[in-house]
Design an enzyme around this catalytic site. Sequence first.
Site, PDB file in Angstrom:
ATOM      1  CE  LYS B  86      12.191  55.229   8.639  1.00  0.00           C
ATOM      2  NZ  LYS B  86      13.087  55.483   9.755  1.00  0.00           N
ATOM      3  CD  GLU B 108      10.018  57.049  16.702  1.00  0.00           C
ATOM      4  OE1 GLU B 108       9.390  56.304  17.483  1.00  0.00           O
ATOM      5  OE2 GLU B 108      10.867  56.612  15.891  1.00  0.00           O
ATOM      6  CB  SER B 377      15.972  54.070   2.469  1.00  0.00           C
ATOM      7  OG  SER B 377      15.934  55.456   2.186  1.00  0.00           O
TER       8      SER B 377
HETATM    9  C1  LIG Z   1      12.746  56.658   3.050  1.00  0.00           C
HETATM   10  C2  LIG Z   1      13.530  56.917   4.273  1.00  0.00           C
HETATM   11  N1  LIG Z   1      14.849  56.718   4.247  1.00  0.00           N
HETATM   12  C3  LIG Z   1      15.611  56.955   5.339  1.00  0.00           C
HETATM   13  C4  LIG Z   1      15.080  57.417   6.507  1.00  0.00           C
HETATM   14  C5  LIG Z   1      16.006  57.694   7.651  1.00  0.00           C
HETATM   15  O1  LIG Z   1      15.927  56.756   8.683  1.00  0.00           O
HETATM   16  P1  LIG Z   1      17.086  55.709   8.930  1.00  0.00           P
HETATM   17  O2  LIG Z   1      18.365  56.436   9.003  1.00  0.00           O
HETATM   18  O3  LIG Z   1      16.696  55.069  10.222  1.00  0.00           O
HETATM   19  O4  LIG Z   1      17.081  54.728   7.834  1.00  0.00           O
HETATM   20  C6  LIG Z   1      13.701  57.635   6.588  1.00  0.00           C
HETATM   21  C7  LIG Z   1      13.079  58.123   7.847  1.00  0.00           C
HETATM   22  O5  LIG Z   1      11.964  58.538   7.928  1.00  0.00           O
HETATM   23  C8  LIG Z   1      12.919  57.370   5.443  1.00  0.00           C
HETATM   24  O6  LIG Z   1      11.597  57.557   5.477  1.00  0.00           O
END
Ligand SMILES: Cc1ncc(COP(=O)(O)O)c(C=O)c1O
Lengths: 259, 414
Positions: B86, B108, B377
């Site tokens: 993020k 948000e 992520s």
């Molecule tokens: C660690 C993590 N991975 C994935 C996501 C999913 O979001 P996105 O599909 O935009 O990567 C989030 C959303 O809060 C997240 O905190």
Amino acid sequence: MREQTTLEQSIRQARDKKDILLMTHIVLGYPSFDDSLRMVEDMVNAGVDLMELQIPFSEPMADGPVILRANAEALKAGATVEQSFKMAERMTKEFDIPFLFMTYYNILFCHGVSRFVDDCSRIGIQGCIVPDLPPAEGQEYLDAMHAAKLSPIHIFTPNTPADRMRHLSDNSSGFIYTVARKGVTGKDTAFSDELSDYLALCNSNTDLPLAVGFGVKSREDIDFLRGKVDIAVVGSESIRVMEQDGVGAVKGFIETLVA
Amino acid sequence: MKNSGYYSQFGGAFIPEILVPTFDELESAYLAAREDESFWREYLDLMSTYSCRATPITRLDNLSSQLGGANIFVKREDLNHTGAHKANNVMGQGLLTRRMGKKRVIAETGAGQHGVATATMAAKFGFDCTIYMGAHDVARQRPNVFWMEQMGATVVAVTEGSQTLKDAINEAFRDWVSNMDDTHYVLGTACGPHPFPEMVSWFQSIIGTESRAQMLERNDRLPARVYACVGGGSNAMGIFSGFIDDNDVELVGVEAGGRGRGAGQHAARLAYDDATIGVAQGYKTYFLQDRDGQMQDTHSVSAGLDYVGVSPILSSMHESGRVRFEAASDDDVVNAMQRTVRHEGLIPALESSHAFAQAYREAPGMSAEEDILINMSGRADKDIFTVADAVDDPKWREFIIDKADAYKQEMGDA
Ligand SMILES: Cc1ncc(COP(=O)(O)O)c(C=O)c1O
């Protein structure tokens, strides 16, 4: 010259007799469809000139707390698009004022845009306000509305530049809805010189009748608007009155506005 | 307002009239930043000095041999400041906010990651900050709310609708339509009206650019498959963008399979066939909605994937077949997380663990000559409350009860 729609003609005829018209807003199915019908009946009897019927949607992005909650409650009580159409049909048959639909684009999209417009035409709805559908995204809708001689109504805001006002006006018929201020529905508006200047600017950029809404809730507000616009729109306030004092109180409230 | 931002039939900008000039301004600022090479240089400099870029790639030695088949590599977005990808988006939008001369940011948040990242950025750049968060999520994610407030942000608990992410997005838009003159809305994923899907993907493309170079340098070949979890789609768009032109690299998006197929049980918009095309929250994509177009409830063990819509860019790649979509169930996800913790000492977020679960399912069927890459992520150690519940740890429960008793005693004494 654009061809006048039935809606525009009836607004102009009514304006020959009155110096400002009153439009009100309800959310269909809130708190119930029976109550919606009762409110429309009371509003028409109290002297309302035209009405906006909102088909509830789960994500009413442009609405403030009062209408937002009304949408959510109507859906929780099980309101469907089909029921909204049935109820609107009954209203257009029973009451001799123009009715409009207000809703969000997904309702049209999922129903099928041309089918939605055909259904409006069939049940006697005269125009639609779709606040999340700018003309650039709405060609199919605009074509269908124009073909059916219905009125697609667009919105002017205090942020709208003059050239965009003309673009919106070119894509509208019936009337133009101007919002009196930034923000969402149901919050206070300052009825000031600044607002008068803005309304003059709106009038100079369209040859359609002008309605103004967002924060209109009293006789004084309407007196202020007299001579500046054609239609005053009371939205959240009548819902608020109904919530506070019951469905039966709506008629009295509207009478204080038109007296 | 130009009719732009379409990816095949998906995307667009279905916005209230009041925001049209604001979106025009944002699009111009975004396009100007893309044209200006110094902007990206400043961005890279910020990310390497304030966050932890370039993030490394780690080989899962133990699990690669345990599972057999493909060699498993992980892109370590968990090592970003605030613990998730993020930050990539938020810091980029922070620079853009400053360029536009705005002084306040709103956002948000679902799980709270994007809220914490935005509050962090606001603290660093000196912006006022308001975070909208569903009341349910505020109740579930106190540690994140705590940090946002410590960083000076106002956290507003949204009590409308289902009180989760989509309602927080609606509320952020409602703030923006009143305050657009001095406020930028830092949307947290590759969704929403144009230019957000494209702009957020651009900032996240830093993941894919690094990954491709790192995999080539390390293995002299590209991975056979790349896995990413898909909430709104920003981390997936980020890593996929590095390999989009490499037709031999299969891209796999993993959605929240929750408790399985059926309305309200999951948040898989593309892997299952419960979603249909619609228009909400300003853009056209696949939504989990009923026949009338009313949004439905969703479920996932991970708050960050628990969302009704999905990036319009990913919907178009689903249609074209460029990305394969799968769903991982809550149970598989928790198992994959525990396995990764136990055998590799890595702590993937429950969101990221969806990508791990799918990769672990497929790796044994592949050859030892093939590599796969998982986008990690984010990390889960900061979500300890949620994770402890997900793995149902009795000692944690005891600890919380004791802690609560101690607080009660303290308050009683005072
Ligand atoms: C660690 C993590 N991975 C994935 C996501 C999913 O979001 P996105 O599909 O935009 O990567 C989030 C959303 O809060 C997240 O905190």
